[in-house]
Motif scaffolding. Structure first.
Motif, mmCIF file in Angstrom:
data_model
loop_
_atom_site.group_PDB
_atom_site.id
_atom_site.type_symbol
_atom_site.label_atom_id
_atom_site.label_comp_id
_atom_site.label_asym_id
_atom_site.label_seq_id
_atom_site.Cartn_x
_atom_site.Cartn_y
_atom_site.Cartn_z
ATOM 1 N N GLY A 18 -46.878 41.489 -24.056
ATOM 2 C CA GLY A 18 -48.178 42.089 -24.345
ATOM 3 C C GLY A 18 -49.197 41.081 -24.821
ATOM 4 O O GLY A 18 -50.395 41.383 -24.866
ATOM 5 N N THR A 19 -48.746 39.863 -25.179
ATOM 6 C CA THR A 19 -49.688 38.857 -25.688
ATOM 7 C C THR A 19 -50.259 38.008 -24.558
ATOM 8 O O THR A 19 -51.199 37.258 -24.761
ATOM 9 C CB THR A 19 -48.991 37.935 -26.695
ATOM 10 N N PHE A 22 -48.324 44.033 -32.692
ATOM 11 C CA PHE A 22 -48.747 45.387 -32.317
ATOM 12 C C PHE A 22 -48.068 46.442 -33.189
ATOM 13 O O PHE A 22 -48.672 47.448 -33.567
ATOM 14 C CB PHE A 22 -48.425 45.656 -30.841
ATOM 15 N N VAL A 23 -46.786 46.200 -33.498
ATOM 16 C CA VAL A 23 -45.998 47.207 -34.225
ATOM 17 C C VAL A 23 -46.425 47.307 -35.687
ATOM 18 O O VAL A 23 -46.525 48.409 -36.249
ATOM 19 C CB VAL A 23 -44.500 46.865 -34.112
ATOM 20 N N ARG A 24 -46.711 46.167 -36.321
ATOM 21 C CA ARG A 24 -47.051 46.170 -37.745
ATOM 22 C C ARG A 24 -48.389 46.860 -38.033
ATOM 23 O O ARG A 24 -48.633 47.267 -39.167
ATOM 24 C CB ARG A 24 -47.101 44.728 -38.257
ATOM 25 N N VAL A 41 -48.456 49.802 -27.312
ATOM 26 C CA VAL A 41 -47.008 49.982 -27.466
ATOM 27 C C VAL A 41 -46.508 51.061 -26.520
ATOM 28 O O VAL A 41 -45.473 50.903 -25.854
ATOM 29 C CB VAL A 41 -46.657 50.299 -28.929
ATOM 30 N N ARG A 42 -47.228 52.195 -26.469
ATOM 31 C CA ARG A 42 -46.819 53.274 -25.562
ATOM 32 C C ARG A 42 -46.806 52.796 -24.106
ATOM 33 O O ARG A 42 -45.884 53.109 -23.336
ATOM 34 C CB ARG A 42 -47.774 54.471 -25.714
ATOM 35 N N PHE A 75 -42.462 56.491 -34.913
ATOM 36 C CA PHE A 75 -43.396 56.417 -33.778
ATOM 37 C C PHE A 75 -42.684 55.872 -32.543
ATOM 38 O O PHE A 75 -42.836 56.385 -31.435
ATOM 39 C CB PHE A 75 -44.581 55.508 -34.152
ATOM 40 N N LEU A 76 -41.917 54.838 -32.729
ATOM 41 C CA LEU A 76 -41.215 54.231 -31.604
ATOM 42 C C LEU A 76 -40.193 55.187 -31.018
ATOM 43 O O LEU A 76 -40.042 55.308 -29.794
ATOM 44 C CB LEU A 76 -40.530 52.945 -32.057
ATOM 45 N N LEU A 77 -39.489 55.876 -31.884
ATOM 46 C CA LEU A 77 -38.489 56.841 -31.418
ATOM 47 C C LEU A 77 -39.138 57.980 -30.647
ATOM 48 O O LEU A 77 -38.642 58.395 -29.594
ATOM 49 C CB LEU A 77 -37.708 57.380 -32.630
#
Length: 748
Positions: free
Chosen positions: A646-647, A669-671, A683-684, A710-712
């Motif tokens: 993604g970077t 992205f996650v933090r 992320v999605r 969120f990830l789950l």
């Protein structure tokens, strides 16, 4: 040229001639033609003509006088005139009173004098007529091929008489045939002279027909090309073609010959031995009746001239002693480096090198040894730098190196260090072993200056600081950069020692299956415990390792340690997929696949338990080479993942070509899922992209329950981060896994 003059053709016979006179003329004609046919010397032929004419006119003598360069008549042939009379027939200036011959030339027509003692035309020569009893003299101009008067043919009689038709005819015949003989002799002389010029010319000469077939070549041609005349006759000039000129070049040449009849220029041709050489070529078209019948070419070898010109041009821009570019060229190279670096938004660097104690060596051992040392220094620098960096000599023992497109401060500093190390090896000059170290000053564009003069002055100043600080070292113009460079140098030196003395170790951060909470893998992370500086963060030394080339042995060490630990967990019944990061430098080397295969074999590790993480940037560069290496790695049975996804630049079409097993979502992205809504969207999208490709997804940087949830909820497969566990030593991770039956409690 027609050897039978009009005066000899029967159609011009005078009707008043008697049959006997006609027979005598025919006999005269046959005798003259026989003399010509025998190819006698021209003087013999003219003498024969005179004697034959005298037989046809009793009591008469024949003579031939020719004009010299001063336009004076000189006696040429007179077989029956006594020597004393011949001596007086010289330097006769044509004019109205200069006798029959002088008048014939003066008037340009035949002159018939029947009484030399009373005719005013003989006023100037009357004493001659009286002394030798000449009563009549008839003279006819002798003309050349262009109708120019060459001289006169005369019949001088000891009896006063008027010429009849027969006399006029034989006089005309004699003058005509003598003109032909003289013209042929002139042509033969010209041809002989041209032949001598042709053969003795130091220019190569080639004569061709209208279709460019070679007819003749001279000795200089053979000397220049190596081909004998016999070898090239009938060939075409393309026999000499070097192949350096294209078809358009020769088309333009022949167009010029057709339109202008002339072409000249520089041509590269090939000798018989294969050597290619430059020549200056001139070609002229020869025409007759408006049509080209031949081409004549003159050419000479200009190899020496071009070599001299090239040497002069070289010396204009280079130092004659070391043959390095001089200060002028260094300044041009520096200007070009600044322009190209500015375009790429990068820095440029100038290294200013000065030999330590050179003046002492020069003074004690002599200038000859000093010059040899300078040449040896230049050679060593050339070998070290290759073609990568422009090198020049500024003055005496001062040299300069230009670096364009500098991305990191380490680049000029590392190069300076390499040069300093290379100069610790002594030079052997004229039996003397000389240690000649260097002091180096470094100036950067645009920080230290925005023009070449400023950078030269500041690099010189930095070099002086290096001298003051003990020599055999380098200094930046900026003190802050000196401190940074020193820190980088310390890290680089320390890292080499760390690899040799066991200061490095690995920690493992668990990777958790989000649905079940089970630990299914671990990422191997390298750590460095410095004996003086303490624990050094990977962010501080990984970049140094990549820039210095130490990343290759470091990466090999990490791969071996990780495989050994994964094999230990495999034997203990706790199989975990161990992920190992690969740098771009490792991936570009040709032995990566062999190294991985050797590590798997050495530790008897199931290939499925090794995961290799590659950055997105590596995969985008050199697609075909990347695909080949990925296919070979995949064939070993290992797993492949894309790290920090993604970077960089990614596309579904591109990813579909890669045999990867997992996409790793970058922790940045996650933090910030809650703080930056756009990151949640990214992320999605990454998770959906992975699912559409049939590969797994894993998110880094999971530090709280909200991120895990969120990830789950968005069907991400795996997670990694402090919420699950910090990186642990291998024994600590094994103990946790045993205690939790393969699961980890959250660490928050």
């Amino acid at each position: 040229m027609n050897l039978i003059p009009q005066a000899l053709t029967p159609s011009l016979y005078d009707e008043d001639l008697s049959e006997s006179e006609q027979q005598e003329i025919l006999h005269l004609q046959q005798e003259i033609l026989a003399a010509v046919a025998q190819n006698l010397d021209h003087l013999a032929v003219i003498r024969q003509v005179c004697l034959l004419e005298e037989q046809l006119l009793p009591d008469a003598v024949a003579s031939v006088m020719l004009l010299d360069e001063q336009k004076l008549l000189q006696l040429y042939v007179a077989p029956s005139i006594p020597a004393e009379g011949a001596a007086r027939l010289s330097n006769l200036r044509p004019g109205p009173h200069a006798g029959s011959c002088g008048n014939a030339v003066y008037r340009g027509e035949a002159v018939f004098v029947s009484n030399t003692r009373s005719d005013p035309r003989w006023q100037e020569l009357r004493p001659l007529a009286l002394d030798f009893g000449l009563m009549a003299c008839w003279s006819m101009p002798i003309r050349g091929a262009g109708q120019q008067i060459l001289g006169t043919f005369a019949l001088s009689s000891f009896v006063g008489r008027e010429p009849n038709a027969f006399h006029r005819k034989i006089l005309e015949i004699g003058a005509s045939i003598i003109g032909i003989v003289l013209e042929r002799q002139r042509q033969e002389q010209t041809l002989s002279l041209l032949g001598k010029v042709f053969e003795s010319s130091n220019q190569a000469i080639m004569l061709t027909d209208s279709q460019a077939g070679i007819l003749e070549v001279n000795r200089a041609f053979s000397d220049m090309t190596g081909y004998s005349a016999a070898e090239v006759k009938g060939q075409r000039p393309s026999l000499l073609s070097s192949g350096r000129h294209d078809r358009a070049f020769y088309q333009n040449m022949w167009r010029s010959l057709q339109e202008r009849g002339y072409w000249q220029g520089e041509v590269w041709n090939r000798r018989k031995n294969g050597e290619v050489y430059p020549e200056w070529l001139s070609i002229t078209a020869i025409r007759e009746a408006g049509q080209i019948t031949n081409y004549v070419s003159f050419f000479f070898d200009i190899s020496e001239q071009k070599a001299t010109q090239a040497r002069l041009e070289f010396l204009t821009c280079h130092d004659p002693l070391t043959e390095l570019p001089n200060r002028l060229i260094v300044q041009e190279q520096l200007s070009q480096a600044m322009v190209s670096s500015a375009r790429r938004q990068l820095q440029a660097a100038l290294l200013y090198l000065d030999l330590d104690e050179f003046r002492t060596i020069n003074a004690s051992l002599g200038q000859a040894v000093g010059d040899q040392l300078l040449r040896a220094v230049a050679d060593r620098l050339r070998q070290l730098l290759g073609e990568q960096y422009p090198l020049g000599r500024l003055d005496s023992d001062e040299f300069a190196i230009v670096l364009a497109g500098v991305e990191e401060l380490d680049q000029p500093a590392e190069l300076a260090e390499q040069i300093i190390q290379a100069f610790l090896k002594p030079f052997v000059i004229a039996g003397h072993e000389l240690i000649c170290t260097l002091s180096i000053g470094i100036a950067l564009y645009p920080e230290d200056g925005e023009d070449g003069d400023s950078l030269l002055k500041k690099a010189d100043s930095a070099m002086s600081h290096a001298k003051q600080d003990g020599r055999n070292t380098f200094r930046f113009y900026s003190e802050s950069m000196n401190r940074d460079a020193a820190a980088h140098l310390q890290l680089r030196t320390g890292l080499r020692r760390a690899l040799a003395q066991g200061e490095l170790f690995l920690e493992y951060q668990p990777q958790v299956e989000l649905v079940s909470g089970r630990v299914i893998g671990a990422e191997a992370l390298v750590r460095w415990q410095h004996p003086q500086l303490g624990r050094i963060a990977p962010a501080d030394f990984i970049g140094v390792a990549e820039q210095s080339g130490l990343i290759v042995p470091l990466g090999e060490w990490v791969l071996q340690q990780a495989c050994a630990q994964a094999a230990a967990w495999q034997r203990a019944g706790q199989p975990l997929v161990v992920a190992v990061n690969l740098s771009g430098v490792q991936f570009k080397r040709g032995d990566l696949v062999d190294s991985v295969a050797a590590a798997l074999l050495e530790h008897e590790l199931d290939p499925a338990l090794l995961e290799l993480e590659l950055t997105e940037t590596i995969l985008i560069e050199g697609t075909e080479h990347v695909l080949d290496n990925l296919q070979r790695l995949k064939a070993l049975g290992v797993q492949l993942s894309i790290d920090d996804f993604g970077t960089g630049y990614s596309s579904l079409a591109y990813l579909s070509r890669l045999p990867v097993d997992k996409l790793k979502i970058d922790q940045s992205f996650v933090r910030s899922l809650r703080q930056v809504p756009a990151n949640a969207t990214i992320v999605r999208m990454v998770v959906q992209m992975a699912r559409s490709l049939g590969i797994r997804s894993i998110a880094e940087g999971v530090e709280d329950a909200q991120a895990r949830d969120f990830l789950l909820a968005n069907q991400c497969d795996e997670g990694q981060g402090y919420w699950f566990s910090r990186p642990l030593a291998a024994p600590a991770l094994s103990a946790l896994l045993q205690a939790g039956a393969g699961h980890l409690p959250p660490s928050v």
